[in-house]
Motif scaffolding. Sequence first.
Motif, PDB file in Angstrom:
ATOM      1  N   UNK A 343      34.520  46.089  50.492  1.00  0.00           N
ATOM      2  CA  UNK A 343      34.901  45.549  51.570  1.00  0.00           C
ATOM      3  C   UNK A 343      36.114  44.777  51.069  1.00  0.00           C
ATOM      4  N   UNK A 344      36.302  44.214  49.910  1.00  0.00           N
ATOM      5  CA  UNK A 344      37.156  43.316  49.523  1.00  0.00           C
ATOM      6  C   UNK A 344      38.092  44.051  48.391  1.00  0.00           C
ATOM      7  N   UNK A 345      38.055  45.476  48.569  1.00  0.00           N
ATOM      8  CA  UNK A 345      38.945  46.200  47.521  1.00  0.00           C
ATOM      9  C   UNK A 345      40.405  45.748  47.972  1.00  0.00           C
ATOM     10  N   UNK A 346      41.245  45.513  46.606  1.00  0.00           N
ATOM     11  CA  UNK A 346      42.686  45.295  46.847  1.00  0.00           C
ATOM     12  C   UNK A 346      43.523  45.989  45.915  1.00  0.00           C
ATOM     13  N   UNK A 347      42.842  46.775  45.042  1.00  0.00           N
ATOM     14  CA  UNK A 347      43.480  47.765  44.014  1.00  0.00           C
ATOM     15  C   UNK A 347      42.738  49.121  44.055  1.00  0.00           C
ATOM     16  N   UNK A 348      43.277  50.136  44.375  1.00  0.00           N
ATOM     17  CA  UNK A 348      42.470  51.356  43.966  1.00  0.00           C
ATOM     18  C   UNK A 348      43.370  52.482  43.423  1.00  0.00           C
ATOM     19  N   UNK A 349      42.880  53.118  42.250  1.00  0.00           N
ATOM     20  CA  UNK A 349      43.880  54.066  41.691  1.00  0.00           C
ATOM     21  C   UNK A 349      42.755  55.298  41.577  1.00  0.00           C
ATOM     22  N   UNK A 350      43.035  56.379  42.495  1.00  0.00           N
ATOM     23  CA  UNK A 350      42.282  57.432  42.525  1.00  0.00           C
ATOM     24  C   UNK A 350      42.995  58.548  41.762  1.00  0.00           C
ATOM     25  N   UNK A 351      43.104  58.263  40.476  1.00  0.00           N
ATOM     26  CA  UNK A 351      43.934  58.903  39.380  1.00  0.00           C
ATOM     27  C   UNK A 351      44.630  57.957  38.232  1.00  0.00           C
ATOM     28  N   UNK A 352      45.175  58.700  37.460  1.00  0.00           N
ATOM     29  CA  UNK A 352      45.562  58.098  36.330  1.00  0.00           C
ATOM     30  C   UNK A 352      46.922  57.226  36.594  1.00  0.00           C
ATOM     31  N   UNK A 353      46.974  55.980  37.008  1.00  0.00           N
ATOM     32  CA  UNK A 353      47.872  55.209  37.070  1.00  0.00           C
ATOM     33  C   UNK A 353      47.814  54.243  36.065  1.00  0.00           C
ATOM     34  N   UNK A 354      48.612  54.390  34.974  1.00  0.00           N
ATOM     35  CA  UNK A 354      48.489  53.801  33.524  1.00  0.00           C
ATOM     36  C   UNK A 354      49.734  53.070  33.346  1.00  0.00           C
ATOM     37  N   UNK A 355      49.903  51.689  33.336  1.00  0.00           N
ATOM     38  CA  UNK A 355      51.072  51.008  33.003  1.00  0.00           C
ATOM     39  C   UNK A 355      50.944  51.018  31.576  1.00  0.00           C
ATOM     40  N   UNK A 356      51.834  51.448  30.714  1.00  0.00           N
ATOM     41  CA  UNK A 356      51.596  51.320  29.308  1.00  0.00           C
ATOM     42  C   UNK A 356      52.039  49.776  28.661  1.00  0.00           C
ATOM     43  N   UNK A 357      52.742  48.997  29.670  1.00  0.00           N
ATOM     44  CA  UNK A 357      53.081  47.510  29.062  1.00  0.00           C
ATOM     45  C   UNK A 357      51.947  46.805  29.538  1.00  0.00           C
ATOM     46  N   UNK A 358      50.695  47.244  30.034  1.00  0.00           N
ATOM     47  CA  UNK A 358      49.551  46.574  30.534  1.00  0.00           C
ATOM     48  C   UNK A 358      49.531  46.034  31.997  1.00  0.00           C
ATOM     49  N   UNK A 359      48.587  45.751  32.433  1.00  0.00           N
ATOM     50  CA  UNK A 359      48.365  45.350  33.809  1.00  0.00           C
ATOM     51  C   UNK A 359      47.571  44.179  34.158  1.00  0.00           C
ATOM     52  N   UNK A 360      47.934  43.255  34.849  1.00  0.00           N
ATOM     53  CA  UNK A 360      47.381  41.898  35.308  1.00  0.00           C
ATOM     54  C   UNK A 360      46.908  42.095  36.804  1.00  0.00           C
ATOM     55  N   UNK A 361      45.625  41.687  37.093  1.00  0.00           N
ATOM     56  CA  UNK A 361      44.889  41.444  38.098  1.00  0.00           C
ATOM     57  C   UNK A 361      44.701  40.194  38.437  1.00  0.00           C
ATOM     58  N   UNK A 362      45.888  39.605  39.034  1.00  0.00           N
ATOM     59  CA  UNK A 362      45.716  37.960  39.263  1.00  0.00           C
ATOM     60  C   UNK A 362      45.419  38.012  41.049  1.00  0.00           C
ATOM     61  N   UNK A 363      44.100  38.459  41.224  1.00  0.00           N
ATOM     62  CA  UNK A 363      43.630  38.855  42.487  1.00  0.00           C
ATOM     63  C   UNK A 363      42.069  38.386  42.648  1.00  0.00           C
ATOM     64  N   UNK A 364      41.814  36.930  42.475  1.00  0.00           N
ATOM     65  CA  UNK A 364      40.711  36.499  42.548  1.00  0.00           C
ATOM     66  C   UNK A 364      40.195  36.748  44.057  1.00  0.00           C
ATOM     67  N   UNK A 365      38.741  37.034  43.992  1.00  0.00           N
ATOM     68  CA  UNK A 365      37.808  37.480  45.143  1.00  0.00           C
ATOM     69  C   UNK A 365      38.253  38.760  45.739  1.00  0.00           C
ATOM     70  N   UNK A 366      38.882  39.661  44.891  1.00  0.00           N
ATOM     71  CA  UNK A 366      39.044  40.983  45.366  1.00  0.00           C
ATOM     72  C   UNK A 366      38.236  41.940  44.298  1.00  0.00           C
ATOM     73  N   UNK A 367      38.201  43.268  44.442  1.00  0.00           N
ATOM     74  CA  UNK A 367      37.740  44.377  43.760  1.00  0.00           C
ATOM     75  C   UNK A 367      38.866  45.261  43.476  1.00  0.00           C
TER      76      UNK A 367
END
Length: 401
Positions: A343-367
């Motif tokens: 219900x509170x999904x904010x990011x969904x990768x149904x495959x290989x979305x791979x940022x080689x420089x790293x990834x930050x999810x500054x999304x409190x309250x989400x999934x």
Amino acid sequence: MTTLLITSLLLIVALLFSLASYKNLFYQIKRTQNEVLARQAHWVAEGGLECGFSYLKESDDISSAKTSLSNCEALLNLDVLDIDNSNYIHSSYYQLAKKDLSKKVLFSPESYGAIQTRSDLKLLGGITISPDVVNHISGNNYQCVSVKYSSKVEVIGDSKTNPPGAGYTNVTYSYPNVMSTAVCGSGYNTDTSDFDTDNTPPSLSGPVKKDFEHDPLLDPFESFFNKKRSEKSLLKSEFELVVGSIKPATDEDRCANRINNALATSSKVWVVGDCDLHGDSLGILGIPKILVFENGLVGASGSVTYDGAVYHLIDDPNFYDISLNSRWSNMTSSSFYAHLLDDNSVFFANGAFVPTGGIVFDTPGGVTTYNTSLALTYNRSFNPYAPKYKVQWLKGSWHDF
């Protein structure tokens, strides 16, 4: 004559005692002077350590600091002041007294972790992470961080942290003096399956080891961008702004195409609103870049190739007031993964979305969910925002307070 003789003998004895005491006194004076010189040499050498440490804190870089150490040598009249490949500062004074001192320095990046997340992170599949290298432990062993999280991480599948250099021989690390042959130290190499770090806290000996780092106070914005949250408007002025797209009328209007058009003129792109990435490639490979997604849902289906860093930011206090399901249903790619959304999904990768420089999810309250066999080879040099390093003495050194 007897009186004079006795008096002379007494005076001679007194003189002998006086000479003996003076000899001892001279010895004590010499020892005192030697101790003074030894302490002077000690504090001059320690002054060299502090001077070298100050240059390291200013430059955040060993090679830059080394070029300035001659200033310390001249100022303190030192014979040797250097930093070796093991991050030891050596300070030597060989004048009236001799003293050699060596203390180890730790370099800790203020922003670290191949994945940093304030949202719940769900990994639905096997994952292999070549992690971020944070600190030197000893020899060729280093402290590694794969995931830094504040809420919860669930992995449904196999998980393994690959040591740097193992299987990724072309990876170059920007951590000071880390060679490609470095390995993650014992206790920083998770290799497990079907675990929930909310129920299994990371530990050196547990199934979830310290490369999954739990920080309930994680707030990555300032350490990542080197700007305060209150300066977000100023920060955005450094980026090429793009309006997100989730249901394009034409292929040219796809969100990824809008991003690629912006990346043609800038290495920093800021996307406002929902963005459906589909499975499109982003930007030219091998060139460091950064994508910021602000106050929007991000979806991807298929393999998305991207050499750079990603920062997903949700700071709208009203973002979760309205159901997100209808917004997801408008994304054309969501038909492949709608049954897996929360219900509170904010990011969904149904495959290989791979940022080689790293990834930050500054999304409190989400999934945030990855529904893929994720193979993340982290390389800090693909992030245009080089992290600031926190320089500190190794715990247990004389400056340990």
